[in-house]
Structure formats: structure tokens, C-alpha cells
Design an enzyme around this catalytic site. Sequence first.
Site, PDB file in Angstrom:
ATOM      1  CG  LEU A 116      -1.908  -1.194   1.290  1.00 16.66           C
ATOM      2  CD1 LEU A 116      -2.800  -1.074   2.510  1.00 16.66           C
ATOM      3  CD2 LEU A 116      -2.737  -1.335   0.029  1.00 16.66           C
ATOM      4  CG  HIS A 117       3.626   2.290   1.840  1.00 20.34           C
ATOM      5  ND1 HIS A 117       4.214   1.510   2.810  1.00 20.34           N
ATOM      6  CD2 HIS A 117       2.638   2.968   2.451  1.00 20.34           C
ATOM      7  CE1 HIS A 117       3.610   1.713   3.959  1.00 20.34           C
ATOM      8  NE2 HIS A 117       2.653   2.590   3.768  1.00 20.34           N
ATOM      9  N   PRO A 118       2.597   2.755  -2.997  1.00 18.49           N
ATOM     10  CG  PRO A 118       0.742   3.376  -4.272  1.00 18.49           C
ATOM     11  CD  PRO A 118       1.126   2.856  -2.927  1.00 18.49           C
TER      12      PRO A 118
END
Length: 237
Positions: A170-172
Amino acid sequence: MTYGVWCNDKMVYEVLSNDEWGNDEMMYDVWCKDEQGNDVCCNDERGNDVWRNGERMCDVKQELLKRTTDSSFDVALFLLHPKSKGYIRLESSNPLKQPLLDPRFLEDPYDIEMLLKMIRWTQKLEKTSSWKSLRVKLIRYDMEGHCGEIEFNTDAYWRCIIQHFVVSGLHPTSTCRMGSRRDPTAVVDPTLRVYGIKNLRVVDASVMRNVISGNTYSPTLMIAEKAADMIKCGTKY
């Protein structure tokens, strides 16, 4: 990887509860609570059940939850520098139209092999005195239609599990990466101004050149602080 801690044939060591496990782990997007606090299937934005690979995903999640108790705990394995790269593109010239987004997870075989190595390393913990003292046992994810037909604990088995159950961190980052005008992959200049468009800056994790080795939250705050200073100073540096 999910484990149970056993004593006298009962799970006893509470590390991560089912509620916490269901909030942000595997297939988090298909499990919700009703007004009475009961587990129910989540729907997508159109009110439809979420399906994946021909399976209603909350049914899969429900089966997995049956295998855990309040003593279950997860060992989270993170691939910090995946080689697979996704993309985000415009679908049309209509600014109100949602863009096309494809993360392309596990497209590069390297990522699967690295995750497999991480699983094998984690399995070594099962042989340590600390884990043996807790009688830690692996809680398997496989089931019919989800790697259950493959011999357990083979490399092929774990590659299948990875492809079925891996989730995003969840850290693009890096979809508007910073770089010089000579860099064909660059979207913004060193002052975060978008090339070819006046009076537009991008100030978030998308300007990072590559995904970093840790959580993106604090670095993104620092990018914003730097951008604020540059704007206040008239971008003279």
C-alpha cells in the site's frame, strides 16, 4: 505466513486477534463488519460481491479465518525493492474519467523467487528454541482451487501460494518521478514542476525516483516541507 501457538493441544499465545488480522491483512478488501459487529462480505462500489479468479473472495477469507484463533499471529514478509513495475495512464481526454491503473504485481519472476527465499528463511525460525517452546505451527492457506492440489512445502506449492495470496504494501511510488529534462522517464523537474505544463507541481510519493526501503509516510512529509519552502522562496533553488 500465519502461525498458531499451541500448548496442551490448544492455541494460547495471543499475538494478533482475528479482528486485527482481518482488518489489514490478506484480502482485507472483502471483509467487513455489520452493525452487530459480525463478519460479512464487503461489496465493491457498485454493490457487487468481490470476485477473484472465479471465487467469491469473502468465502475464501471465511474459510481461512476458521483455521485461526485469537492466538494466531502473522509473519509479514515485505519485498522492499520489487522488479515488477506497474503503470497509470489516462483512459481519455475527459479529466473526470478514472485513469487506467495496473500495478502488475509479480510480473517479474524475480519477485516470486525472492518471496520464496523469504518464506524458506522464515521456516528456519520454526526450528529455534523460542518457537519450539511455544509449539508454533504453520496455519496453511491452501484449499481446493487455491494450491490445494500441489504437494505441500515444495517450491511449486509456495510459488502458487505467493501468486494467490500476496497483497500490496500500500505504498506505491514513482509514477511522476523527478528527473532532468534529458530523462525520458521524468515527469517533474528538481523543483517538482511538471514538464510542459505551467503552474503545476506534484508533491507526493509519486515524485520519488524509485520505491524506498521503508515506509513512505515520513519521506512524503519531507517532500511536502521542501516543496513549501521552494514555493515560499520563489523556487530559486
